[in-house]
Design an enzyme around this catalytic site. Structure first.
Site: not given
Lengths: 600, 600
Positions: A298, A441-443
């Site tokens: 993140r 992306h990535e949450g």
């Protein structure tokens, strides 16, 4: 269009004047390094990013990867760039010398990777994903797995992917259905479908190591029943030599708005042929493993968002200095020559906002990288623990803040260019499209907000939050000039109000259903993020004010004046916007919670 | 993906319940119309937009116009759509019956055009530009010019363009260099280059009528020396029948980020062959003429931005109702079925923000269209004058506000879709790219801000501002429910503060150099815009609260509840953001003004 990827003067300021990165060389792990070796690696990254990555950034966007007869066709330059990156040792940059690594601190590797992303985020995706996949094997794999896969991933013979998302579940990883059936051979048979897998196929290497989340038959429902598997595209022997093709197939390429150079794939596992997978660590621990690597992933997204923003800023700054248009307001003679548009205050506003967003975002992410270093290598074990907690707390902010404000900077860069910015003949529209991925992306940033307000703030009796306040206190007290002290006061007052509202939200969270509080999690994330970035600007302003007093050259004086003016921009124009967040949170505003689906 | 272009229920609410558009039929010009004929025209527009325009919106984006052997190649569907639009009489929709028009009010024509833009902004550009060019000839041309060109433009045999911008001058029209040399034949010879000319060439019609700004030899410098010319692509006889090719040539196509279906061209005049131009009206009055048509052009941009935002909102709403993902926070059973994402409060936040932006923007532009009608057809001459003044004042807001918040809505639509929104398989990314043009063209939003704070506010001793406050007062007093009264109070208080800050800015403007005040013009535009749109939401809320009391069906109740909740969103989440604008303006913040080019 400018050749500068990241302003080296700014980077040196942030690394050495604000963060004292050179002090890391006193630690045993980095004892063979010096500021000189750090700078040499950064110089290599800057040059290579310029010579091998920036060259095909636009071409890889226009001529994106194609799906031809079940295979991916893509520009050959991507492979060359990947090879150069691997051969320079960057994939293993953070690793032990004995694994063939360079034992570089995260602070330096993050800076290096910034150049590659600024130059060409699409191509940079392949080595970055390979590092991430290799990290999972390094930390959680067994010795055999490490011996088989790591050397080939670190040398760039294999690439890696992270295969989490499934078509029917999206962000809801609890619902993944890909299954893993044990066999007598020690491996599992994987069956299912994944989507949006970046780098899921390519024409760079013959083999790809997919790190796949799947559910062992009979596993508990939800997130506690997910396991992690190594699934190579081509099966290998114990030394990693390729044998036959494994049953993972490219089902299709997804055509994206930006970031086009990185393939986004739909993959099928075990559809036409058996698909072997190797369990990593213990069963049902897959999501936990994944999340232990998530801080760095993140942080990487935040860093990428900041530098793509930064790149657009530098382009628009260059344009604003060159482009002649109109006259100053006070000029009444229509025959007077036109002036560069940087002379118009509204253009300076758009440049200054970009500077505040992107240098602030970069400062935040470099601070995060330093926390990673402290977590792993600080000589004091207590400080290591504390760095880890602070990193945990700040991760959603370091992912989300730059990915909100980096794209906002790119939007302003387009506006500085005017009509030219809207054309594909100029580079800023691609920055804007590329950067739009990062809030997703990535949450998604909505999920980051839930992570922050629903979990991170309260973890360990809010120990992370206390550590953050202690860290901020140091910089609040370090403000010595009148300007810096005034900003420190604003920050301190805002912080106090935020703490108060956090306490009241905490009470409601305990007492009632969490829905009312968490409905406004995105507002809280904005509040918290702005406070943290204001702190980053105070740190920079403190350093700049100190250095300005002793600056020997005009260039230095201008540089530090610019830092102070950007800090002023943040404190006058940005930090006060949280007043509205505070009101909404204090009132526990229920406008969105109470909106009914039928009313739309 | 939804088929709905604009919610007809919402449009009917805005046109008839908020604006009382039906009352226009009492005016002589519209006396042959009725609500039924208005609705029939709107129905035709909706159906045609759906059947002829929406069909190739994505295709025209993917397969954009090409420059082949000096000619434009483009999708044949664009020509079909243009023909259908022209044949239905829409180009001449506002014109007198005797000119072959339909004598429709602007309110109705604007609504109709909303459907075409929502369906396909690229294709809609051609007829819209033709109408704009024809308007210039109708109002400022001589009888011969009108007879020669108008019938063919209104029938769609010719298209039209507005050729203002030049490569070296951009927004600075004072610096245009295209020259016009008088001849004995009554025409002028035009020489020069223009850029970003939308629809400057196409494969729809054989002839194109360019409305060109140029400088007659010996004209005064600056904006007072610019004249307006008719420059046909193909010369015509007195009846408009095509003769030989004129010396205007397509120098190239510009490749845009979005709005790709509308060609953006570089044109050269008089390079390879003599280029004939016909003076419109008096010499040196060209920019004045252009600006007399600018209100409507800028209103058109705002309208387009609002409806492209609206279209993305409807797509994301549709997706949020269908897409299953995750569970409500209170649900602890991982085996419980997934819920539609509209059940998540943060998704509702993103939908509600879009609704507030887009329906608010639509309300603003429909109000603007009504002012156009009142300016031209109100039975009371005093009211006509006042409507014109209010329209003048609000034009920069009606251009800029929707073009800031429409794209913001599109950004949120992508976020609601998550990963899917970032792919070109779903429609929202195109909306986002298309809409990004709107803050740039027809005067960038920075220029709108200067127009508002540097000129419009003070015009006629601020008579426009007084009229605005009177008009707002009517709606403030019409608030009857407790909710509406609370919002009216917020609006009234904010307005008072804005008036106070305006007075203090006015004083500084008079006394000193204008630079300090105008450096923050964009802040003022945000403040002013938010107040005006809050007013638009109060008007809608007043109408909805009244109707809710008598609503007979669940559908009606839900509709009005939705309006009230969106109004609440605007008053709780948006209007208070102007507090920060007020502080910056009160302080006459000089952060951007004082930033030096060397400091960047």
């Amino acid at each position: 269009m400018t050749d500068t990827l990241i302003d080296r003067r700014d980077l040196a300021f942030q690394l050495y004047e604000v963060l004292d990165t050179a002090s890391l060389t006193a630690r045993e792990r980095f004892s063979e390094h010096s500021r000189e070796t750090f700078d040499a690696v950064i110089e290599t990254a800057d040059r290579m990013a310029h010579d091998k990555f920036a060259t095909h950034n636009s071409a890889a966007d226009k001529d994106e990867p194609r799906f031809v007869n079940g295979q991916v066709e893509m520009l050959p330059e991507v492979k060359d760039a990947f090879r150069a990156y691997a051969e320079a040792g960057f994939i293993a940059g953070r690793y032990d010398y004995e694994l063939g690594g360079m034992q570089l601190p995260e602070s330096v590797m993050a800076a290096c990777n910034g150049f590659f992303t600024a130059a060409n985020p699409g191509t940079a995706g392949y080595p970055f994903l390979t590092t991430a996949a290799a990290n999972l094997i390094r930390v959680f794999g067994n010795d055999q797995q490490k011996a088989t896969f790591l050397p080939h991933m670190l040398s760039g013979r294999f690439t890696g992917t992270m295969a989490l998302t499934e078509p029917h579940a999206g962000s809801s990883l609890a619902d993944i259905r890909t299954s893993a059936t044990p066999t007598d051979g020690g491996h599992y048979l994987i069956k299912g479908a994944k989507i949006y897998i970046s780098g899921g196929d390519q024409s760079i290497t013959d083999n790809i190591i997919h790190m796949v989340l799947a559910r062992i038959k009979g596993a508990p429902a939800g997130v506690r029943g997910i396991s992690l598997f190594i699934v190579p595209k081509v099966l290998v022997d114990a030394d990693g030599n390729p044998q036959q093709r494994n049953g993972v197939a490219l089902a299709g390429l997804i055509h994206k708005l930006g970031y086009r150079g990185t393939t986004s794939t739909a993959l099928s596992f075990g559809d036409d042929a058996p698909c072997h997978g190797y369990l990593v660590g213990e069963p049902h621990q897959g999501l936990k493993y994944m999340f232990q690597m998530m801080n760095e992933a993140r942080l990487g997204v935040g860093f990428g968002a900041a530098v793509i923003g930064y790149r657009g800023y530098l382009h628009s700054l260059d344009y604003a200095r060159e482009r002649l248009q109109g006259r100053r307001l006070a000029e009444k003679n229509p025959d007077a020559p036109q002036v560069p548009i940087i002379e118009h205050a509204d253009v300076r506003r758009m440049l200054l906002a970009q500077k505040a967003y992107c240098e602030g975002g970069l400062a935040l992410c470099l601070y995060g990288a330093r926390l990673v270093d402290d977590q792993h290598t600080h000589p004091d074990p207590q400080k290591r623990l504390e760095a880890g907690k602070l990193l945990d707390l700040l991760t959603p902010v370091m992912k989300a803040w730059p990915s909100e404000f980096g794209p906002k900077a790119n939007d302003l860069a387009i506006q500085v260019y005017g009509g030219a910015g809207y054309t594909r003949e100029y580079p800023v529209e691609q920055c804007w499209r590329d950067n739009r991925l990062n809030p997703i992306h990535e949450g998604t940033n909505g999920i980051q907000a839930l992570d922050l307000l629903g979990r991170k703030i309260w973890q360990d009796q809010s120990h992370g939050l206390q550590l953050l306040m202690q860290a901020m206190q140091v910089d609040l007290e370090a403000a010595t000039t009148a300007r810096c002290q005034q900003w420190a006061l604003s920050l301190s007052e805002t912080l106090q109000q935020a703490v108060k509202v956090t306490q009241s939200l905490g009470k409601t969270l305990m007492q009632d259903s969490p829905e009312r509080v968490l409905a406004n999690a995105s507002v809280y994330l904005h509040l918290f993020g702005h406070i943290v970035v204001a702190w980053m600007w105070l740190r920079q302003a403190n350093a700049a004010a100190k250095a300005l007093a002793d600056a020997a050259t005009d260039d230095d004086r201008h540089f530090y004046q610019g830092k102070l003016q950007a800090a002023q921009y943040f404190f006058h124009w940005e930090l006060p916007t949280v007043a509205q967040d505070l009101v909404l949170l204090r009132n526990q505003d229920d406008t969105c919670l109470n909106m009914q689906a039928d009313w739309f």
